[in-house]
Design a protein around this motif. Sequence first.
Motif, PDB file in Angstrom:
ATOM      1  N   GLN A  34     -20.205 -13.898  -6.441  1.00 30.27           N
ATOM      2  CA  GLN A  34     -19.162 -14.823  -5.919  1.00 30.27           C
ATOM      3  C   GLN A  34     -17.550 -14.698  -6.313  1.00 30.27           C
ATOM      4  OE1 GLN A  34     -20.807 -17.736  -7.996  1.00 30.27           O
ATOM      5  NE2 GLN A  34     -19.712 -19.660  -6.493  1.00 30.27           N
ATOM      6  N   VAL A  35     -16.685 -14.591  -7.063  1.00 28.35           N
ATOM      7  CA  VAL A  35     -15.469 -14.425  -7.037  1.00 28.35           C
ATOM      8  C   VAL A  35     -14.797 -13.578  -6.216  1.00 28.35           C
ATOM      9  CG1 VAL A  35     -13.511 -14.059  -8.044  1.00 28.35           C
ATOM     10  CG2 VAL A  35     -15.335 -16.041  -9.335  1.00 28.35           C
ATOM     11  N   ARG A  36     -14.601 -12.448  -5.635  1.00 31.46           N
ATOM     12  CA  ARG A  36     -14.782 -11.628  -5.386  1.00 31.46           C
ATOM     13  C   ARG A  36     -15.222 -11.873  -4.099  1.00 31.46           C
ATOM     14  NH1 ARG A  36     -16.309  -7.189  -9.667  1.00 31.46           N
ATOM     15  NH2 ARG A  36     -18.519  -7.571  -8.680  1.00 31.46           N
ATOM     16  N   LEU A  37     -16.235 -11.874  -3.739  1.00 28.81           N
ATOM     17  CA  LEU A  37     -16.322 -12.687  -2.418  1.00 28.81           C
ATOM     18  C   LEU A  37     -15.777 -13.601  -1.758  1.00 28.81           C
ATOM     19  CD1 LEU A  37     -17.828 -11.743   0.504  1.00 28.81           C
ATOM     20  CD2 LEU A  37     -19.771 -13.627  -0.197  1.00 28.81           C
ATOM     21  N   ALA A  38     -15.315 -14.254  -2.124  1.00 25.84           N
ATOM     22  CA  ALA A  38     -14.769 -15.932  -2.614  1.00 25.84           C
ATOM     23  C   ALA A  38     -13.275 -15.042  -2.216  1.00 25.84           C
ATOM     24  CB  ALA A  38     -14.278 -16.734  -3.582  1.00 25.84           C
ATOM     25  N   LYS A  63      -1.590 -13.696   2.887  1.00 22.87           N
ATOM     26  CA  LYS A  63      -1.502 -13.298   1.473  1.00 22.87           C
ATOM     27  C   LYS A  63      -1.559 -14.485   1.067  1.00 22.87           C
ATOM     28  CE  LYS A  63       3.241 -13.094   1.022  1.00 22.87           C
ATOM     29  NZ  LYS A  63       5.550 -12.400   0.166  1.00 22.87           N
ATOM     30  N   ALA A  64      -1.658 -14.306   0.196  1.00 24.47           N
ATOM     31  CA  ALA A  64      -2.064 -15.541  -1.061  1.00 24.47           C
ATOM     32  C   ALA A  64      -1.751 -15.616  -3.016  1.00 24.47           C
ATOM     33  CB  ALA A  64      -3.490 -15.552  -1.025  1.00 24.47           C
ATOM     34  N   ASP A  65      -0.813 -16.668  -2.817  1.00 22.55           N
ATOM     35  CA  ASP A  65      -0.126 -15.576  -4.719  1.00 22.55           C
ATOM     36  C   ASP A  65      -1.621 -16.077  -5.465  1.00 22.55           C
ATOM     37  OD1 ASP A  65      -0.439 -18.816  -5.387  1.00 22.55           O
ATOM     38  OD2 ASP A  65       0.971 -19.146  -5.674  1.00 22.55           O
ATOM     39  N   PHE A  66      -1.404 -15.136  -6.469  1.00 21.45           N
ATOM     40  CA  PHE A  66      -2.726 -15.949  -7.909  1.00 21.45           C
ATOM     41  C   PHE A  66      -3.233 -17.633  -8.101  1.00 21.45           C
ATOM     42  CE2 PHE A  66      -4.465 -16.465 -12.292  1.00 21.45           C
ATOM     43  CZ  PHE A  66      -5.212 -15.616 -12.007  1.00 21.45           C
ATOM     44  N   ASN A  67      -2.214 -18.114  -7.873  1.00 25.38           N
ATOM     45  CA  ASN A  67      -2.601 -19.680  -8.440  1.00 25.38           C
ATOM     46  C   ASN A  67      -3.423 -20.368  -7.771  1.00 25.38           C
ATOM     47  OD1 ASN A  67      -1.236 -19.820 -11.157  1.00 25.38           O
ATOM     48  ND2 ASN A  67       0.717 -20.146 -10.616  1.00 25.38           N
ATOM     49  N   TYR A  68      -2.627 -20.144  -6.305  1.00 19.52           N
ATOM     50  CA  TYR A  68      -3.777 -20.359  -4.997  1.00 19.52           C
ATOM     51  C   TYR A  68      -5.497 -20.089  -4.640  1.00 19.52           C
ATOM     52  CZ  TYR A  68      -5.291 -21.201  -0.087  1.00 19.52           C
ATOM     53  OH  TYR A  68      -5.973 -22.139   0.891  1.00 19.52           O
ATOM     54  N   LEU A  69      -5.508 -19.021  -5.317  1.00 21.00           N
ATOM     55  CA  LEU A  69      -6.844 -18.152  -6.017  1.00 21.00           C
ATOM     56  C   LEU A  69      -7.616 -18.836  -6.620  1.00 21.00           C
ATOM     57  CD1 LEU A  69      -6.233 -14.681  -4.913  1.00 21.00           C
ATOM     58  CD2 LEU A  69      -7.039 -15.902  -3.328  1.00 21.00           C
ATOM     59  N   LYS A  70      -6.639 -18.851  -7.787  1.00 21.72           N
ATOM     60  CA  LYS A  70      -7.450 -19.553  -8.754  1.00 21.72           C
ATOM     61  C   LYS A  70      -7.711 -21.222  -9.201  1.00 21.72           C
ATOM     62  CE  LYS A  70      -6.400 -20.838 -13.568  1.00 21.72           C
ATOM     63  NZ  LYS A  70      -5.648 -21.860 -13.864  1.00 21.72           N
ATOM     64  N   THR A  72     -12.231 -20.792 -10.684  1.00 24.98           N
ATOM     65  CA  THR A  72     -12.562 -19.608 -11.662  1.00 24.98           C
ATOM     66  C   THR A  72     -10.890 -19.623 -12.783  1.00 24.98           C
ATOM     67  OG1 THR A  72     -13.716 -17.425 -12.255  1.00 24.98           O
ATOM     68  CG2 THR A  72     -11.605 -17.291 -10.862  1.00 24.98           C
ATOM     69  N   THR A  73     -11.701 -19.073 -14.101  1.00 28.61           N
ATOM     70  CA  THR A  73     -10.601 -18.978 -15.080  1.00 28.61           C
ATOM     71  C   THR A  73      -9.441 -18.025 -14.531  1.00 28.61           C
ATOM     72  OG1 THR A  73     -11.635 -17.173 -15.529  1.00 28.61           O
ATOM     73  CG2 THR A  73     -12.436 -19.748 -16.805  1.00 28.61           C
ATOM     74  N   GLN A  74      -8.309 -18.255 -15.019  1.00 23.00           N
ATOM     75  CA  GLN A  74      -7.507 -17.495 -14.779  1.00 23.00           C
ATOM     76  C   GLN A  74      -7.902 -15.942 -15.322  1.00 23.00           C
ATOM     77  OE1 GLN A  74      -3.360 -18.226 -16.716  1.00 23.00           O
ATOM     78  NE2 GLN A  74      -2.713 -16.601 -17.174  1.00 23.00           N
ATOM     79  N   GLY A  75      -8.448 -15.421 -16.713  1.00 25.46           N
ATOM     80  CA  GLY A  75      -9.270 -14.195 -16.995  1.00 25.46           C
ATOM     81  C   GLY A  75     -10.078 -13.541 -15.957  1.00 25.46           C
ATOM     82  N   ASN A  76     -10.825 -14.660 -16.035  1.00 26.56           N
ATOM     83  CA  ASN A  76     -11.873 -13.745 -14.156  1.00 26.56           C
ATOM     84  C   ASN A  76     -11.217 -13.067 -13.804  1.00 26.56           C
ATOM     85  OD1 ASN A  76     -14.752 -14.052 -13.656  1.00 26.56           O
ATOM     86  ND2 ASN A  76     -14.584 -15.147 -13.109  1.00 26.56           N
ATOM     87  N   LEU A  77     -10.424 -14.206 -12.110  1.00 29.25           N
ATOM     88  CA  LEU A  77      -9.897 -14.210 -11.942  1.00 29.25           C
ATOM     89  C   LEU A  77      -9.237 -12.738 -11.597  1.00 29.25           C
ATOM     90  CD1 LEU A  77      -9.261 -14.703  -9.135  1.00 29.25           C
ATOM     91  CD2 LEU A  77      -7.223 -15.794  -9.460  1.00 29.25           C
ATOM     92  N   SER A  78      -8.561 -12.719 -13.365  1.00 29.46           N
ATOM     93  CA  SER A  78      -7.350 -11.629 -13.149  1.00 29.46           C
ATOM     94  C   SER A  78      -8.678 -10.374 -13.077  1.00 29.46           C
ATOM     95  CB  SER A  78      -6.577 -12.005 -14.449  1.00 29.46           C
ATOM     96  OG  SER A  78      -5.650 -12.308 -14.562  1.00 29.46           O
ATOM     97  N   HIS A  79     -10.217 -10.169 -14.089  1.00 27.86           N
ATOM     98  CA  HIS A  79     -10.902  -9.594 -14.033  1.00 27.86           C
ATOM     99  C   HIS A  79     -11.278  -8.929 -13.073  1.00 27.86           C
ATOM    100  CE1 HIS A  79     -13.927  -6.995 -15.397  1.00 27.86           C
ATOM    101  NE2 HIS A  79     -14.815  -7.411 -14.732  1.00 27.86           N
ATOM    102  N   GLN A  80     -11.791 -10.437 -11.569  1.00 30.39           N
ATOM    103  CA  GLN A  80     -11.964  -9.858 -10.480  1.00 30.39           C
ATOM    104  C   GLN A  80     -11.489  -8.945  -8.801  1.00 30.39           C
ATOM    105  OE1 GLN A  80     -15.929  -9.403 -10.071  1.00 30.39           O
ATOM    106  NE2 GLN A  80     -15.759 -10.796 -12.301  1.00 30.39           N
ATOM    107  N   LEU A  81      -9.801  -9.328  -9.758  1.00 29.64           N
ATOM    108  CA  LEU A  81      -8.968  -8.710  -9.053  1.00 29.64           C
ATOM    109  C   LEU A  81      -8.242  -7.401  -8.864  1.00 29.64           C
ATOM    110  CD1 LEU A  81      -5.936 -11.362  -7.964  1.00 29.64           C
ATOM    111  CD2 LEU A  81      -7.545 -10.877  -6.836  1.00 29.64           C
ATOM    112  N   LYS A  82      -8.333  -6.962 -10.718  1.00 26.67           N
ATOM    113  CA  LYS A  82      -8.829  -5.155 -11.219  1.00 26.67           C
ATOM    114  C   LYS A  82     -10.080  -5.038  -9.683  1.00 26.67           C
ATOM    115  CE  LYS A  82      -8.709  -3.078 -14.777  1.00 26.67           C
ATOM    116  NZ  LYS A  82      -8.934  -2.862 -15.723  1.00 26.67           N
TER     117      LYS A  82
END
Length: 96
Positions: A12-16, A26-33, A38-48
């Motif tokens: 879900q998060v990666r597809l989003a 391009k989009a910054d981290f906060n915009y994507l969050k 989702t949480t900061q930790g989950n987003l970081s993991h999915q971006l990785k």
Amino acid sequence: MYDNLDSVLNQQVRLAVVSILIKVKKADFNYLKEQTQTTQGNLSHQLKKLKESEYIRIDKTFENNYPKTFCSLTSKGKKAFENYVEQMKKYLNLNG
């Protein structure tokens, strides 16, 4: 039946994230969050995961002495997303 779906994007998060990046340069981290809710930790993991698959590029900069993380879609990521959408259309019988 769904085994042809890209396992990287079939989350879900990666597809989003990729769905957002397909529309913007391009989009910054906060915009994507904020957009993925989702949480900061989950987003970081999915971006990785997306970066490891070479679907996105991550650039880190500084703005007013604060770190800024920007993400953008690679051509490989764009192609993977387009293929994913085509597969979903087939499953949903939307191809003509």
